[in-house]
Design an enzyme around this catalytic site. Structure first.
Site, PDB file in Angstrom:
ATOM      1  CG  ASP A 201     -89.747  -2.599  30.337  1.00  0.00           C
ATOM      2  OD1 ASP A 201     -89.296  -1.889  30.836  1.00  0.00           O
ATOM      3  OD2 ASP A 201     -89.490  -3.762  30.251  1.00  0.00           O
ATOM      4  CD  GLU A 271     -86.926   0.925  28.039  1.00  0.00           C
ATOM      5  OE1 GLU A 271     -85.880   1.011  28.591  1.00  0.00           O
ATOM      6  OE2 GLU A 271     -87.328  -0.069  27.913  1.00  0.00           O
TER       7      GLU A 271
HETATM    8  O1  TEU Z   1     -84.957  -1.552  30.092  1.00  0.00           O
HETATM    9  C1  TEU Z   1     -84.668  -2.101  28.611  1.00  0.00           C
HETATM   10  C2  TEU Z   1     -83.410  -1.676  28.331  1.00  0.00           C
HETATM   11  O2  TEU Z   1     -83.349  -1.525  27.051  1.00  0.00           O
HETATM   12  C3  TEU Z   1     -82.395  -1.907  29.226  1.00  0.00           C
HETATM   13  O3  TEU Z   1     -82.254  -3.214  29.439  1.00  0.00           O
HETATM   14  C4  TEU Z   1     -81.271  -1.119  28.669  1.00  0.00           C
HETATM   15  O4  TEU Z   1     -80.682  -1.627  27.708  1.00  0.00           O
HETATM   16  C5  TEU Z   1     -80.183  -0.934  29.899  1.00  0.00           C
HETATM   17  O5  TEU Z   1     -80.715  -0.972  31.106  1.00  0.00           O
HETATM   18  C6  TEU Z   1     -79.331   0.075  29.626  1.00  0.00           C
HETATM   19  O6  TEU Z   1     -78.232   0.028  30.659  1.00  0.00           O
HETATM   20  C7  TEU Z   1     -85.961  -1.817  30.567  1.00  0.00           C
HETATM   21  C8  TEU Z   1     -86.270  -1.586  32.037  1.00  0.00           C
HETATM   22  O7  TEU Z   1     -86.194  -0.010  32.036  1.00  0.00           O
HETATM   23  C9  TEU Z   1     -85.205  -2.142  32.793  1.00  0.00           C
HETATM   24  O8  TEU Z   1     -85.009  -1.654  34.207  1.00  0.00           O
HETATM   25  C10 TEU Z   1     -85.467  -3.586  32.556  1.00  0.00           C
HETATM   26  O9  TEU Z   1     -84.391  -4.258  33.423  1.00  0.00           O
HETATM   27  C11 TEU Z   1     -85.446  -4.284  31.293  1.00  0.00           C
HETATM   28  O10 TEU Z   1     -86.395  -3.312  30.692  1.00  0.00           O
HETATM   29  C12 TEU Z   1     -86.178  -5.532  31.369  1.00  0.00           C
HETATM   30  O11 TEU Z   1     -87.449  -5.366  31.770  1.00  0.00           O
END
Ligand code: TEU
Ligand code: CA
Length: 543
Positions: A201, A271
């Site tokens: 993440d 990610e």
């Molecule tokens: O996502 C990181 C992230 O960049 C997201 O917040 C993205 O910008 C957004 O969802 C786009 O609409 C990760 C996870 O995939 C997400 O589910 C989490 O909420 C976030 O980290 C925090 O851990």
């Protein structure tokens, strides 16, 4: 060995455990529910699964806020349920990847409970603490992705702590080596338990600028190739987002890779969300000493169309070197691709074409649950929203619940066969005509087409591992060769709503010298040609 590089070109099916299958009928999906559906997943023809977080969590961000890195939340089951899932998946030849959310913990994690008490405890320096400015305001202008300042005041310490997301997701201090070594130990715990890899993440958010410098205002309209700048999320509305993608991260990723290398056949997919994420993807995955692969938001939250895809392929290829991308068009954070890209009545055709493109690109693939069914985004009314991100920004941004609704398994049982109880999010009525059961019974369904494509890909090492060479093509057409050694496949996709002719002259330019007639491609169809086969074009619609 081939086995240890299984991840190169793999198709990884992403499961959002809350919404996949509910085995104990409390309305929330769980580990045993997933285990019961492993045959379905294996039958799709994917190489493995990635499980979104199932760890102990207060669920403020639905599991992306972890309070114990080494246990399963009782809502989802137990560690032994998970062991059972892993061994059953392995018996079916499916790899199991799990999510690692290490940039931040939950505020209920024992480390943070201790850290916030005072400035002298054992964990005092495990999070990012800073003094207020002279007027009592936060240390700098950094903003949280989920809205507001990235800093929250802690009265007990009389200091602010940093959080890039919710204030219940405090940011771990990666500049502290004790934190890094603890996190690597927690990851070792899972490697020992037999997981095949990690989805990392926010892999570019780990380090913050230790000088806490203000961020400059952010340009309003980022050019294509950047990410998070359109209407499906809110980065564009935030003028100076939390500072991320620090150079120090490289050192950490190398430490992580050394850990991974102690075990055979394990992998990582990071990610990456940033304005220059393709560049970061190249940097993080090249050299063989950092991440194995990474995905960006370029196909998750951006423009659509052939020209846009060309630009993403070209920028990636110009930078990637020996790195390795992982492509995704849908996940638990963004509007489902069927709704984002599709054109009303042509949705089913376009979805089939998008699957063909996704499975033809050079790289690995993440396929999000329900994407194989071509599910459109659900429209969740404000009163039923669960995602705090959506609740904050409604109505400009409706949050992420619309892509997180439960899987529609059949239309005969209550609640689409997901659960006997009311699910945590409603299942939209339009999904009831797109269930697994119905689509399995229809030869030309999106599901069956998706399976046919996956088996086509699995049979072709050129599609899995080959180089990509993009070809000049008429407007609305995406075309490229894939090459592996002497073998070549040519692929042409028509993303426009009109039949297009690829002229003889163009075919010759592409190196297809034998062709003395032009090639027609119908709207939302595509075709491929195997050069060592019988040299006939095959239409994707006839697969
Ligand atoms: O996502 C990181 C992230 O960049 C997201 O917040 C993205 O910008 C957004 O969802 C786009 O609409 C990760 C996870 O995939 C997400 O589910 C989490 O909420 C976030 O980290 C925090 O851990
Ligand atoms: Ca359950």
């Amino acid at each position: 060995t081939t086995e240890s590089s299984w991840w190169r070109g793999a198709v990884i099916y992403q499961i959002y455990p809350r919404s996949f299958a509910d085995s104990n009928h409390d309305g929330i999906g769980d580990i045993n529910g997933i285990t019961e559906k492993l045959d379905y997943i294996s039958d799709l023809g994917v190489d493995g699964i990635w499980l979104s977080p199932f760890f102990t969590s207060p669920m403020k961000d639905f599991g992306y806020d972890i309070s114990d890195y080494r246990d399963v939340d009782p809502m989802f089951g137990t560690l032994s349920d998970l062991d059972n899932l892993i061994s059953k998946a392995h018996a079916l030849n499916l790899k199991v990847m799990i999510d690692q959310v290490i940039s931040h913990t939950s505020d209920q994690h024992p480390w943070f409970i201790e850290s916030r008490k005072d400035t002298i405890n054992d964990k005092a320096d495990w999070y990012v603490w800073a003094e207020p400015q002279a007027d009592g305001t936060p240390p700098n202008n950094w903003l949280s992705v989920f809205g507001g300042s990235a800093w929250t005041w802690e009265p007990a310490r009389k200091q602010f702590y940093l959080h890039n997301f919710l204030n219940s997701q405090p940011d771990l201090n990666f500049h502290n080596p004790a934190v890094v070594s603890q996190l690597l130990d927690d990851m070792r715990f899972w490697l020992e338990r037999g997981v095949d890899g990690f989805r990392l993440d926010t892999a570019n958010f780990y380090f913050h600028d230790s000088e806490l410098r203000n961020n400059p205002p952010r340009p309003k309209n980022l050019a294509a190739g950047g990410d998070m700048s359109n209407d499906v999320n809110l980065y564009s509305m935030q003028s100076h987002i939390y500072d991320k993608s620090r150079p120090e991260n490289i050192g950490f990723l190398k430490q992580l890779r050394s850990l991974m290398n102690e075990y055979d056949g394990r992998t990582t997919v990071g990610e990456i969300g940033d304005d220059h994420s393709l560049k970061l993807m190249a940097e993080y995955t090249s050299g063989g000493d950092k991440l194995h692969m990474a995905y960006t938001f370029d196909l998750l939250a951006h423009d659509s169309g052939a020209e846009y895809l060309e630009s993403v392929i070209d920028s990636t290829e110009s930078m990637i070197g020996d790195g390795w991308p992982c492509w995704a068009m849908s996940n638990h954070d963004v509007m489902r691709v069927a709704t984002r890209w599709a054109d009303g009545e042509n949705q089913q055709h376009l979805i089939k074409l998008l699957h063909a493109i996704l499975f033809s690109l050079r790289g690995s693939v993440c396929l999000y649950q329900g994407e194989e069914l071509g599910l459109p985004e659900a429209d969740i009314p404000f009163e039923q929203l669960q995602d705090p991100y959506g609740i904050t920004f409604w109505p400009e941004f409706k949050g992420r619940d619309g892509c997180r609704t439960p899987m529609p398994w059949n239309s005969t049982d209550n609640h689409a066969g997901f659960s006997q109880n009311t699910p945590w999010l409603p299942i939209p009525s339009e999904h009831m005509d797109l269930t697994v059961e119905q689509q399995s019974a229809h030869e030309d369904s999106v599901l069956n087409h998706c399976k046919a494509l996956l088996s086509w890909r699995q049979r072709s090492p050129t599609l899995v591992k080959g180089e990509i060479e993009r070809l000049e093509a008429p407007e609305g057409i995406l075309a490229f060769h894939r090459h592996l050694d002497e073998h070549r496949v040519t692929l042409v996709f028509n993303l426009s709503n009109q039949t297009k002719l690829i002229g003889e002259e163009l075919l010759h330019k592409w190196g297809l010298d034998d062709y003395s007639a032009s090639l027609p491609i119908h709207a939302f169809d595509g075709a491929w040609l195997e050069h060592d086969g019988d040299n006939n074009w095959v239409n994707f619609s006839q697969l």
